[in-house]
Design a protein around this motif. Structure first.
Motif, PDB file in Angstrom:
ATOM      1  N   THR A 172       0.837  -1.213   0.000  1.00  0.00           N
ATOM      2  CA  THR A 172       0.000   0.000   0.000  1.00  0.00           C
ATOM      3  C   THR A 172       0.868   1.259   0.000  1.00  0.00           C
ATOM      4  O   THR A 172       0.618   2.209  -0.750  1.00  0.00           O
ATOM      5  N   ALA A 173       1.916   1.259   0.816  1.00  0.00           N
ATOM      6  CA  ALA A 173       2.810   2.408   0.874  1.00  0.00           C
ATOM      7  C   ALA A 173       3.511   2.621  -0.471  1.00  0.00           C
ATOM      8  O   ALA A 173       3.698   3.760  -0.924  1.00  0.00           O
ATOM      9  N   THR A 174       3.874   1.521  -1.114  1.00  0.00           N
ATOM     10  CA  THR A 174       4.524   1.616  -2.435  1.00  0.00           C
ATOM     11  C   THR A 174       3.597   2.259  -3.463  1.00  0.00           C
ATOM     12  O   THR A 174       4.011   3.113  -4.257  1.00  0.00           O
ATOM     13  N   GLU A 175       2.318   1.843  -3.454  1.00  0.00           N
ATOM     14  CA  GLU A 175       1.351   2.422  -4.389  1.00  0.00           C
ATOM     15  C   GLU A 175       1.165   3.916  -4.134  1.00  0.00           C
ATOM     16  O   GLU A 175       1.085   4.719  -5.063  1.00  0.00           O
ATOM     17  N   PHE A 176       1.085   4.277  -2.841  1.00  0.00           N
ATOM     18  CA  PHE A 176       0.935   5.701  -2.500  1.00  0.00           C
ATOM     19  C   PHE A 176       2.132   6.517  -2.993  1.00  0.00           C
ATOM     20  O   PHE A 176       1.988   7.624  -3.515  1.00  0.00           O
ATOM     21  N   LEU A 177       3.324   5.960  -2.802  1.00  0.00           N
ATOM     22  CA  LEU A 177       4.526   6.678  -3.230  1.00  0.00           C
ATOM     23  C   LEU A 177       4.594   6.811  -4.755  1.00  0.00           C
ATOM     24  O   LEU A 177       5.040   7.839  -5.280  1.00  0.00           O
ATOM     25  N   LYS A 178       4.128   5.767  -5.466  1.00  0.00           N
ATOM     26  CA  LYS A 178       4.101   5.848  -6.935  1.00  0.00           C
ATOM     27  C   LYS A 178       3.153   6.962  -7.406  1.00  0.00           C
ATOM     28  O   LYS A 178       3.444   7.697  -8.348  1.00  0.00           O
ATOM     29  N   GLU A 179       2.014   7.091  -6.709  1.00  0.00           N
ATOM     30  CA  GLU A 179       1.073   8.170  -7.023  1.00  0.00           C
ATOM     31  C   GLU A 179       1.717   9.536  -6.755  1.00  0.00           C
ATOM     32  O   GLU A 179       1.544  10.499  -7.518  1.00  0.00           O
ATOM     33  N   ALA A 180       2.472   9.596  -5.644  1.00  0.00           N
ATOM     34  CA  ALA A 180       3.155  10.855  -5.308  1.00  0.00           C
ATOM     35  C   ALA A 180       4.204  11.199  -6.355  1.00  0.00           C
ATOM     36  O   ALA A 180       4.370  12.373  -6.730  1.00  0.00           O
TER      37      ALA A 180
END
Length: 532
Positions: free
Chosen positions: A341-349
């Protein structure tokens, strides 16, 4: 023949007098609080009275009448030079330049000489020579030419000194006024004042209205070129007044009743039409001046906006680059293992930060191109290789959206163009990126072909939402997006504008062919180099 010349001289006098009066009245009404306008108004009145006195002084009446007409002519000539000197010191200021002792000295000396011109000290009488009344000099005749010569020299020195120190618009205004006054006063002094005073020769006196037209013409030229006053309004008013004066004067010479009635009707019609003409010209001039003021203000605001955007973009780029670096390090695991989940959020960022970086770069590019600060690395570039590289880089994005993605190149391409390789890469990438971004289902096709034996054409064809005809007209403008096809897709409205500036810089053309619901074809054409 003599009668014809006399009538011609009279009509010249009337037209010149009317034009002077119209000009001076208009200038005064334009800004009656300005010292320049007030002095110019008095100057115009003095010139008109001087013209009339000079004209009638050439006619033979009784000796006493001729004497007073001649006296009045030099009376107003004295006022003219005093006002000329005052104008030369003041123009174009709204406050009087001469003050205190200098103003008092000029006023007293001018009024003193004007008083003397009406006495026997300047001209004691007249004598008729060959049917022309010539003045007999008085005991103090030297005072008048001395005053004229001194004030004329002061006028020239004042205007020349101010001209040498002035800059820009003021310098051009003073040059025109200096030239006009020099020519007029020079001709008057050389051909009228000196011959009359020294040799009692008034042969050139009939030419004096023509001399004043030189000054009026130079002033008119200044008005046209430098906008001191509204020349259109002056011309309209002068024409109407001249026509009215001619028609009105005819009422006193016509003897036939039918011609008199007809002339009166024409006079009324001309007066009515002339009034409407002057009003319409004034409205046009007022609207034009307002439009020019608003245009100037809009340009100033646009320049301020561009400056702000440029400064803001410079300040934003450094921290966003740092943010991108830290986000990349976190995704690479430098800060420890991340959850899915954190990885997906960072990719969006990262994606959001990349969009901001593109926006900032586009803003900086626009500013640099418009201000001529963009540095181009021009050279021979293989456009086909650039297109293939960009095409391959967007293949993943097209596949992720399930689009049919094609590249078509014609045989026998002359694909060498003289451009900046990095900039043409940006243009191609922008067109292909837009096609994929705004196409949900169907095809994106990149086509490279010869537009002519001397030009190569790139087309990016898609089956997307299409663009309306009205939106196509402004699509390549700054901060413009096709709202009918944009939907919720993010964009800055700068990509196509920058692409247009770059393609035109490289000597090419760019455009679009589209209709709503039928997709779009964005294209550009560049001249080719057939030999390296």
């Amino acid at each position: 023949m003599q009668s014809l010349l006399s009538q011609l001289s009279l009509w010249i006098l009337i037209m010149v007098g009317v034009m002077n009066l119209v000009l001076t009245v208009f200038v005064y009404k334009f800004n009656h609080k300005s010292a320049t306008n007030r002095v110019f108004f008095l100057l115009g009145l003095a010139m008109t009275f001087w013209l009339a006195a000079m004209y009638f002084s050439l006619r033979t009446y009784t000796p006493q009448v001729n004497l007073w007409l001649i006296r009045f002519s030099i009376f107003f000539a004295t006022a003219l030079n005093g006002l000329f000197l005052m104008l030369s010191k003041t123009v174009p200021s709204e406050t009087l330049a001469l003050k205190g002792k200098k103003l008092g000295l000029l006023t007293l000396s001018t009024l003193g000489v004007m008083f003397l011109t009406l006495t026997n000290f300047i001209f004691s009488g007249v004598e008729v020579v060959n049917g022309i009344a010539s003045p007999i000099p008085g005991k103090a005749i030297i005072i008048f030419p001395l005053y004229i010569v001194i004030t004329t020299i002061l006028i020239m020195i004042t205007l020349w000194t101010r001209f040498r120190k002035a800059e820009g618009l003021l310098k051009r205004q003073l040059l025109m006024i200096l030239t006009g006054i020099t020519l007029m006063l020079g001709l008057i002094v050389v051909t009228i004042v000196i011959p009359v005073m020294v040799g009692r020769n008034s042969s050139f006196v009939p030419l004096f209205p023509v001399y004043t037209l030189i000054f009026t013409g130079m002033t008119g030229y200044t008005i046209i070129r430098h906008g001191l006053f509204s020349f259109k309004v002056i011309v309209a008013e002068a024409l109407v007044v001249v026509l009215w004066t001619i028609l009105f004067s005819r009422l006193f010479v016509l003897r036939d009743l039918s011609e008199l009635i007809l002339n009166g009707i024409i006079l009324i019609v001309v007066s009515i039409i002339g009034n409407f003409l002057i009003k319409s010209v004034r409205n046009e001039v007022a609207q034009r001046e307002l439009s020019e003021k608003l245009t100037k203000r809009l340009k100033e605001l646009d320049a301020q906006k561009d400056e702000f955007i440029s400064l803001a973009a410079h300040e934003l780029r450094a921290p966003m680059t740092a943010i991108k670096g830290y986000l990349s390090m976190m995704l690479d695991g430098d800060a420890g293992k991340l959850s899915n989940t954190a990885t997906e959020f960072l990719k969006e960022a990262v994606d959001g930060n990349d969009r901001l970086i593109r926006l900032v770069n586009n803003m900086l590019n626009v500013s640099r191109i418009e201000e001529g600060r963009m540095v181009y690395q021009m050279g021979m570039v293989d456009l086909k290789q650039v297109v293939k590289r960009v095409y391959n880089e967007f293949a993943v994005a097209a596949r992720d959206k399930g689009l049919k993605y094609e590249l078509a190149t014609s045989e026998g391409l002359f694909n060498i163009v003289y451009v900046d390789q990095d900039r043409i890469y940006e243009v191609v990438a922008n067109l292909i990126s837009n096609a994929i971004k705004y196409t949900d289902i169907g095809l994106v096709k990149v086509k490279l072909s010869m537009a002519s034996p001397h030009a190569i054409k790139l087309e990016v064809i898609d089956s997307g939402r299409g663009i309306s005809t009205e939106e196509q007209k402004k699509l390549f403008g700054k901060f413009v997006r096709a709202e009918s096809s944009a939907g919720k897709t993010l964009g800055t409205g700068l990509g196509l504008y920058i692409s247009k500036l770059l393609i035109e810089k490289f000597g090419g053309r760019i455009g679009v062919v589209s209709s709503p619901g039928k997709g779009s074809n964005f294209w550009f054409v560049l001249p080719v180099k057939r030999s390296l």
